[in-house]
Design an enzyme around this catalytic site. Sequence first.
Site, mmCIF file in Angstrom:
data_model
loop_
_atom_site.group_PDB
_atom_site.id
_atom_site.type_symbol
_atom_site.label_atom_id
_atom_site.label_comp_id
_atom_site.label_asym_id
_atom_site.label_seq_id
_atom_site.Cartn_x
_atom_site.Cartn_y
_atom_site.Cartn_z
ATOM 1 N N ASP A 150 -45.873 24.800 -3.882
ATOM 2 C CA ASP A 150 -45.509 24.742 -2.462
ATOM 3 C C ASP A 150 -45.434 23.335 -1.873
ATOM 4 O O ASP A 150 -46.405 22.566 -1.940
ATOM 5 C CB ASP A 150 -46.540 25.497 -1.615
ATOM 6 C CG ASP A 150 -46.580 26.965 -1.915
ATOM 7 O OD1 ASP A 150 -46.006 27.387 -2.925
ATOM 8 O OD2 ASP A 150 -47.205 27.698 -1.135
ATOM 9 N N TRP A 167 -41.340 32.928 -7.910
ATOM 10 C CA TRP A 167 -42.482 33.504 -8.610
ATOM 11 C C TRP A 167 -42.099 34.542 -9.650
ATOM 12 O O TRP A 167 -42.969 35.038 -10.367
ATOM 13 C CB TRP A 167 -43.462 34.084 -7.591
ATOM 14 C CG TRP A 167 -44.143 33.003 -6.816
ATOM 15 C CD1 TRP A 167 -43.976 32.709 -5.492
ATOM 16 C CD2 TRP A 167 -45.069 32.044 -7.324
ATOM 17 N NE1 TRP A 167 -44.756 31.632 -5.149
ATOM 18 C CE2 TRP A 167 -45.431 31.197 -6.249
ATOM 19 C CE3 TRP A 167 -45.625 31.798 -8.590
ATOM 20 C CZ2 TRP A 167 -46.323 30.139 -6.396
ATOM 21 C CZ3 TRP A 167 -46.513 30.743 -8.732
ATOM 22 C CH2 TRP A 167 -46.853 29.935 -7.644
ATOM 23 N N GLU A 191 -44.853 34.761 3.625
ATOM 24 C CA GLU A 191 -45.655 33.608 3.252
ATOM 25 C C GLU A 191 -45.134 32.356 3.956
ATOM 26 O O GLU A 191 -43.997 32.318 4.444
ATOM 27 C CB GLU A 191 -45.636 33.401 1.734
ATOM 28 C CG GLU A 191 -46.192 34.586 0.957
ATOM 29 C CD GLU A 191 -46.333 34.312 -0.534
ATOM 30 O OE1 GLU A 191 -47.478 34.263 -0.998
ATOM 31 O OE2 GLU A 191 -45.313 34.138 -1.213
#
Length: 526
Positions: free
Chosen positions: A68, A329, A239
Amino acid sequence: MNASYGSASRRNVVKTLAAATALGLAGVGPDAAHAAPAGSSKTKKGVSPAMSYRPTYHFSVPDNWKNDPQRPVYLDGEYLYYYLYNEDYILGGNGTSWRMASTTDHVNFTDRGVAISKHESLNGDCWSGSIVIDQQNTAGYGKGALIALVTQAPNGVQAQYLWYSTDKGRSFKPGGTEPVLANPGTDAFRDPKVIWHEQSSQWVLLNAEGDRIGIYASADLKQWTRTSEFVRTTLGILECPDLFQIQASDGSRHWVLGTSANGKPRDLPATYAYWIGDFDGKAFTASQAEPQWLDWGFDFYGAVTYPAHHADGSENPGMRRAIGWNNFWDYPHNAPSMATDGYNGDDMIVREVRMVAGPNGNYLASVPVAQLDRLARATTKFGSPVVSGEKILPFSSSAYVLQCELQWDPANPPENIGFELCRAVSGTRHVATGVYLAGGFAYVNRKPGFHPGDKGESKSPLEVPSGKLDVRILVDRSSVEVFFGDGRLVHSHRVFPLSTDAGIKLFVSGGKASYKNLTARELGFA
């Protein structure tokens, strides 16, 4: 962010790396915060630099692992960029710290090492969060202290913890062992994004909580009161939330709430979703139920936006910048750069983001950061070829920007206009992009080349009644980014072409089209 994907945790990057370790992978030096140029010694010993997947002009981690991005902070004329970093990745270790790089132009970055260490706190490794400059000393660590709110999960319970810096962001210390925002009893409770809300003179925090974003207010960054929530139940786990105000092209000002979301089950992107609306310091009200998307590709996840500043340090109300992780992911560990270069983690190019006031509503449009032009090397001009069928260009490169205006007869449009990029000499391997006019969409198709995951082609609805469309394509050693029109539609993809897959072919089916002022500029760090 942190959520389960199959049986593995998204952020606990424990994976079977025995094969990589057996290869004797050697990470590059800590001074290489951006790409190591071709010919550099900063590649795995015994491997030809021509085999490197380290990008030529995109940001990449010096060694091991990154994921991130964290929202950059502007301080003393430079931007401090933090990102999640695992120095134990190659050895099979887990957990992330915050590593830092600084930049003045959003293209060249200087590595500054780990600023928030997973070893500095009993609460464990450090996940996503955000940093603010506490100009008024509201938290009690001094005027101008940098305060980070960071998700940590001792005993598996996610909560928000305060860290502080008094050395201008170079290093942080824990502000105690107890959370400033405790978990009320939910699995997903992470990624705090803090802003100062001028109108109500308070701090505001957005928190990712499964299918909703919790909104909180505080006077001191330590005690938070929940004021509302923003709920979306059809976009998976939300998120890395975002909230900012921006001035549109017509002079009006609007609030934008963004988040990394998963629209794949609905044939939508899994990138940065955003809503335009109003925010009163307590609640966000969206003008539309469905989100818009900053990217339609497969690899622009965990993205953050940050303010743009004028030369005098004041904020530009009409522009923000954005940076996203070049990965997803579904396949985070599927990177040949581990074998060739001893690292896994790149970003897509920094973008300039503006709000366009359109006749059918406002939207965000993004283009590559203007300073990218400073990296231009050789320029090749191809004129304005008219194509019916196909045309192979006399050009070969692994790092460049390709630009033109596509033109065709809107009364008699061709079926498909496009480009084959990262093309093998035989043409069997390539990445295709273009506009399928017969179906009304723009696309990037990485199926014919080496790529991660099982998703090969991204599409975005696009109608072009004028018969004209600007296209800007960024190609690097492990990425393809395509900006259509004014940048409302962008497709970002992670790809792994062979070093010899560096050609370009133009193609038009079912008619003819012109590639007006077609130009390729090779790019690279000095």
